[in-house]
Design a protein around this motif. Structure first.
Motif, PDB file in Angstrom:
ATOM      1  N   ASN A  89     -11.934   1.460 -10.416  1.00  0.00           N
ATOM      2  CA  ASN A  89     -11.911   2.811 -10.977  1.00  0.00           C
ATOM      3  C   ASN A  89     -10.925   3.728 -10.264  1.00  0.00           C
ATOM      4  N   TRP A  90     -10.262   3.223  -9.232  1.00  0.00           N
ATOM      5  CA  TRP A  90      -9.335   4.025  -8.452  1.00  0.00           C
ATOM      6  C   TRP A  90      -8.116   4.384  -9.290  1.00  0.00           C
ATOM      7  N   ASN A  91      -7.596   5.595  -9.090  1.00  0.00           N
ATOM      8  CA  ASN A  91      -6.451   6.059  -9.859  1.00  0.00           C
ATOM      9  C   ASN A  91      -5.460   6.735  -8.919  1.00  0.00           C
ATOM     10  N   TYR A  92      -4.214   6.288  -8.934  1.00  0.00           N
ATOM     11  CA  TYR A  92      -3.180   6.809  -8.047  1.00  0.00           C
ATOM     12  C   TYR A  92      -2.989   8.311  -8.236  1.00  0.00           C
ATOM     13  N   GLU A  93      -2.794   8.731  -9.470  1.00  0.00           N
ATOM     14  CA  GLU A  93      -2.515  10.138  -9.734  1.00  0.00           C
ATOM     15  C   GLU A  93      -3.668  11.040  -9.311  1.00  0.00           C
ATOM     16  N   GLU A  94      -4.899  10.607  -9.584  1.00  0.00           N
ATOM     17  CA  GLU A  94      -6.065  11.401  -9.188  1.00  0.00           C
ATOM     18  C   GLU A  94      -6.156  11.507  -7.669  1.00  0.00           C
ATOM     19  N   THR A  95      -5.831  10.422  -6.988  1.00  0.00           N
ATOM     20  CA  THR A  95      -5.879  10.437  -5.529  1.00  0.00           C
ATOM     21  C   THR A  95      -4.829  11.381  -4.967  1.00  0.00           C
ATOM     22  N   VAL A  96      -3.641  11.381  -5.529  1.00  0.00           N
ATOM     23  CA  VAL A  96      -2.584  12.293  -5.072  1.00  0.00           C
ATOM     24  C   VAL A  96      -3.029  13.743  -5.258  1.00  0.00           C
ATOM     25  N   PHE A 156      -9.206  16.058   6.696  1.00  0.00           N
ATOM     26  CA  PHE A 156      -8.014  15.324   7.111  1.00  0.00           C
ATOM     27  C   PHE A 156      -8.255  13.819   7.031  1.00  0.00           C
ATOM     28  N   ALA A 157      -9.440  13.379   7.461  1.00  0.00           N
ATOM     29  CA  ALA A 157      -9.771  11.958   7.405  1.00  0.00           C
ATOM     30  C   ALA A 157      -9.795  11.458   5.961  1.00  0.00           C
ATOM     31  N   VAL A 158     -10.346  12.250   5.065  1.00  0.00           N
ATOM     32  CA  VAL A 158     -10.390  11.877   3.647  1.00  0.00           C
ATOM     33  C   VAL A 158      -8.961  11.793   3.086  1.00  0.00           C
ATOM     34  N   ALA A 159      -8.134  12.770   3.422  1.00  0.00           N
ATOM     35  CA  ALA A 159      -6.750  12.775   2.938  1.00  0.00           C
ATOM     36  C   ALA A 159      -5.977  11.572   3.472  1.00  0.00           C
ATOM     37  N   THR A 160      -6.189  11.259   4.735  1.00  0.00           N
ATOM     38  CA  THR A 160      -5.513  10.115   5.343  1.00  0.00           C
ATOM     39  C   THR A 160      -5.896   8.816   4.640  1.00  0.00           C
ATOM     40  N   GLU A 161      -7.177   8.652   4.343  1.00  0.00           N
ATOM     41  CA  GLU A 161      -7.627   7.450   3.628  1.00  0.00           C
ATOM     42  C   GLU A 161      -6.998   7.386   2.229  1.00  0.00           C
ATOM     43  N   GLY A 162      -6.938   8.526   1.561  1.00  0.00           N
ATOM     44  CA  GLY A 162      -6.306   8.569   0.244  1.00  0.00           C
ATOM     45  C   GLY A 162      -4.844   8.178   0.299  1.00  0.00           C
ATOM     46  N   LEU A 163      -4.143   8.663   1.320  1.00  0.00           N
ATOM     47  CA  LEU A 163      -2.732   8.314   1.471  1.00  0.00           C
ATOM     48  C   LEU A 163      -2.547   6.828   1.759  1.00  0.00           C
ATOM     49  N   LYS A 164      -3.449   6.252   2.548  1.00  0.00           N
ATOM     50  CA  LYS A 164      -3.386   4.804   2.815  1.00  0.00           C
ATOM     51  C   LYS A 164      -3.565   4.018   1.518  1.00  0.00           C
ATOM     52  N   GLN A 165      -4.519   4.458   0.698  1.00  0.00           N
ATOM     53  CA  GLN A 165      -4.749   3.784  -0.584  1.00  0.00           C
ATOM     54  C   GLN A 165      -3.506   3.869  -1.460  1.00  0.00           C
ATOM     55  N   CYS A 166      -2.875   5.028  -1.489  1.00  0.00           N
ATOM     56  CA  CYS A 166      -1.665   5.206  -2.298  1.00  0.00           C
ATOM     57  C   CYS A 166      -0.537   4.315  -1.787  1.00  0.00           C
ATOM     58  N   GLU A 167      -0.388   4.252  -0.476  1.00  0.00           N
ATOM     59  CA  GLU A 167       0.663   3.426   0.108  1.00  0.00           C
ATOM     60  C   GLU A 167       0.440   1.941  -0.220  1.00  0.00           C
ATOM     61  N   THR A 168      -0.796   1.485  -0.114  1.00  0.00           N
ATOM     62  CA  THR A 168      -1.121   0.103  -0.445  1.00  0.00           C
ATOM     63  C   THR A 168      -0.821  -0.186  -1.910  1.00  0.00           C
ATOM     64  N   PHE A 169      -1.214   0.729  -2.781  1.00  0.00           N
ATOM     65  CA  PHE A 169      -0.961   0.585  -4.218  1.00  0.00           C
ATOM     66  C   PHE A 169       0.538   0.466  -4.485  1.00  0.00           C
ATOM     67  N   LEU A 170       1.320   1.378  -3.900  1.00  0.00           N
ATOM     68  CA  LEU A 170       2.770   1.359  -4.132  1.00  0.00           C
ATOM     69  C   LEU A 170       3.406   0.095  -3.568  1.00  0.00           C
ATOM     70  N   ASP A 171       2.950  -0.359  -2.404  1.00  0.00           N
ATOM     71  CA  ASP A 171       3.474  -1.605  -1.832  1.00  0.00           C
ATOM     72  C   ASP A 171       3.212  -2.789  -2.761  1.00  0.00           C
ATOM     73  N   GLU A 172       1.985  -2.863  -3.294  1.00  0.00           N
ATOM     74  CA  GLU A 172       1.639  -3.953  -4.214  1.00  0.00           C
ATOM     75  C   GLU A 172       2.500  -3.911  -5.470  1.00  0.00           C
ATOM     76  N   LYS A 173       2.697  -2.730  -6.010  1.00  0.00           N
ATOM     77  CA  LYS A 173       3.504  -2.596  -7.227  1.00  0.00           C
ATOM     78  C   LYS A 173       4.966  -2.924  -6.953  1.00  0.00           C
ATOM     79  N   GLN A 174       5.463  -2.556  -5.759  1.00  0.00           N
ATOM     80  CA  GLN A 174       6.841  -2.879  -5.403  1.00  0.00           C
ATOM     81  C   GLN A 174       7.030  -4.387  -5.305  1.00  0.00           C
ATOM     82  N   LYS A 175       6.054  -5.079  -4.732  1.00  0.00           N
ATOM     83  CA  LYS A 175       6.128  -6.541  -4.639  1.00  0.00           C
ATOM     84  C   LYS A 175       6.131  -7.171  -6.033  1.00  0.00           C
TER      85      LYS A 175
END
Length: 71
Positions: free
Chosen positions: A9-16, A40-59
């Motif tokens: 159910n995770w969504n990149y745009e919603e997380t951003v 700050f901790a919540v935002a950091t986790e969200g950014l990690k999720q976004c980074e992982t998502f983008l890395d997977e899509k780039q691969k």
């Protein structure tokens, strides 16, 4: 199993948007210090999720390009 459903159910745009809202709240200066650290901790986790998502899509994109170039 809960993590798998949450990831589904995770969504990149919603997380951003959520991260941007947190940043706005922190920058407003209206939060208590303890709340700043929590947000700050919540935002950091969200950014990690976004980074992982983008890395997977780039691969995936790189693999698709390799397949196309191989044809």
């Amino acid at each position: 199993m809960a993590k798998a459903k949450a990831k589904q159910n995770w969504n990149y745009e919603e997380t951003v948007v959520k991260v941007e809202e947190i940043i706005d709240r922190i920058e407003s200066g209206e939060l208590e210090l303890a709340k700043v650290f929590e947000e700050f901790a919540v935002a950091t986790e969200g950014l990690k999720q976004c980074e992982t998502f983008l890395d997977e899509k780039q691969k995936q994109l790189n693999l698709s390009i390799e397949v196309l170039e191989g044809d």
